[in-house]
Scaffold this motif. Sequence first.
Motif, PDB file in Angstrom:
ATOM      1  N   ASP A  15       0.831  -1.210   0.000  1.00  0.00           N
ATOM      2  CA  ASP A  15       0.000   0.000   0.000  1.00  0.00           C
ATOM      3  C   ASP A  15       0.863   1.256   0.000  1.00  0.00           C
ATOM      4  N   ASP A  16       1.958   1.235   0.756  1.00  0.00           N
ATOM      5  CA  ASP A  16       2.859   2.396   0.793  1.00  0.00           C
ATOM      6  C   ASP A  16       3.478   2.649  -0.582  1.00  0.00           C
ATOM      7  N   LEU A  55       3.860   5.638  -5.734  1.00  0.00           N
ATOM      8  CA  LEU A  55       3.927   5.657  -7.189  1.00  0.00           C
ATOM      9  C   LEU A  55       2.819   6.515  -7.775  1.00  0.00           C
ATOM     10  N   ALA A  56       1.613   6.405  -7.213  1.00  0.00           N
ATOM     11  CA  ALA A  56       0.475   7.161  -7.737  1.00  0.00           C
ATOM     12  C   ALA A  56       0.607   8.655  -7.455  1.00  0.00           C
ATOM     13  N   GLU A  57       0.974   8.997  -6.222  1.00  0.00           N
ATOM     14  CA  GLU A  57       0.990  10.403  -5.828  1.00  0.00           C
ATOM     15  C   GLU A  57       2.208  11.164  -6.331  1.00  0.00           C
ATOM     16  N   GLU A  58       3.349  10.491  -6.387  1.00  0.00           N
ATOM     17  CA  GLU A  58       4.586  11.193  -6.735  1.00  0.00           C
ATOM     18  C   GLU A  58       4.996  11.014  -8.191  1.00  0.00           C
ATOM     19  N   SER A 105       0.842   3.463 -12.219  1.00  0.00           N
ATOM     20  CA  SER A 105       0.314   2.293 -11.526  1.00  0.00           C
ATOM     21  C   SER A 105       1.437   1.291 -11.287  1.00  0.00           C
ATOM     22  N   PRO A 106       1.253   0.357 -10.366  1.00  0.00           N
ATOM     23  CA  PRO A 106       2.292  -0.662 -10.117  1.00  0.00           C
ATOM     24  C   PRO A 106       2.585  -1.480 -11.367  1.00  0.00           C
ATOM     25  N   SER A 107       3.829  -1.921 -11.509  1.00  0.00           N
ATOM     26  CA  SER A 107       4.249  -2.752 -12.625  1.00  0.00           C
ATOM     27  C   SER A 107       3.662  -4.144 -12.506  1.00  0.00           C
TER      28      SER A 107
END
Length: 465
Positions: free
Chosen positions: A212-213, A218-221, A225-227
């Motif tokens: 979750d962290d 990745l989304a905010e900065e 999306s995750p790889s």
Amino acid sequence: MSLGILGALRVQVDGQAVPAKRPAVRNLLGALLLHTGQTPSAARVIELGWGPDGCSSGSLHTTVSRLRDWLQKECGPEATVTWDGHGYRLELPHSEDDFAKYQQLVLAPRAADPLDRAQALHHALDLWRGPLFADGPEWIRTDPLVRRWEESRISLVLELADAALQAGRPEFALDQLEQLASELPYDERVHARLLTILLASGRRADALRRYDDVRRRLAEELGVSPSAALSEAHAELLREPRSARAPFHDRPKSGELVIGSHEAIITLPEVRALLAEMRVQHPELTIKVRHLDFVEQVTALPQGQVDVIVAFLPVPPGVPVQAIGTGTRAVAVSNHHELATRDHLLIADLKGHKVVSLSPSVHQEYRDFWAVDPRPDGTRVDFTDDEVTNLEELFSAVALGPNITVVPAACRDLYPRPDIAYIDVLDMAPITVALAWLPGPDRPALTALIEEAARLSTGLSSPGA
């Protein structure tokens, strides 16, 4: 006396730290330690020590003189910097150098036993205290040499994780993965492997919090999306523990898809996009990845170990394929090879250089294609006596000897190694990465994958370009 550059620059004499207070002197010392045991040219020293703006010859000579004075004062009369007419060399007799020790350990042969291998890798990685020359000038971070050795550290940590899992000691890799993950908050390879190790160590809840962290960061900065690798690790966290599931043979095969691949191929952008789209369009499917060596890539399909493979063509005749992406090829050689300094090559330049031989169990058509045998002029390739079965053996054979191999150019990014140089070959035919499967009864999960690959493959991109 001991010197350290695997982290902030550190010089110790009789156990006491000796700081180099002048920034130019510290940068020059760091530049020479990055070329430990070598004699970098004046131009290279200026590039590392002064950055893109450079410096005058007078500034260089003044700083070298100041470094000599500082070394002799703090480290003894034998410590100095010599000039041989072509470059500068740091002379520090009877000293310990963490960078030199790391290079020796990382290039040593790997033990066959996974626990012994994990312990040796841990020993090498324990030398790192942070990023290479962490307190060096900002331009150091983008230098190819620094980036190459930083990548070697990442590769070693991932290799350590694999060895620890094989040895049944996943916790053995935790400290190295956690340290690296804290230094590389956006490196999804590292965070995906950390999730796997945490899960194997019985820390599922901790792994879910970590995911979750990372996902939020990745989304905010970065706005991404995750790889596929990170998503696959997360999916494994959400599955029921094996003990709570129905027996494997009782699970519905129609809802499961097992994909075989060389580990790095699965991380190519086209493959990642395909798997991500499959999870969106077919959430009911369970997608698993099985890593294959050269021989298993031939046997896994007929033996029913996988439903489909992701491979660079060619495949044996009669095997259906669906292209995913295209790329180019490169020659991999030892950094000490005579070809290593070339920017690019032609096929004719490979004449007279032996090619590392794959196992005879690999299809001859595949072996001939990758070695370009015969060559366009009709001559046959001269192979070594090796019979390698996986990429680690292949790259080790190249790094230790004068021989070469032909690989996808994408290996430059997927398998960065400090002891190997990749040189693009301009006149080799393009290559294709594709799905390959065996004809048989209708398998809805496989059909869905093939149809999605066909849809996404319009306008193929180039993973190896």
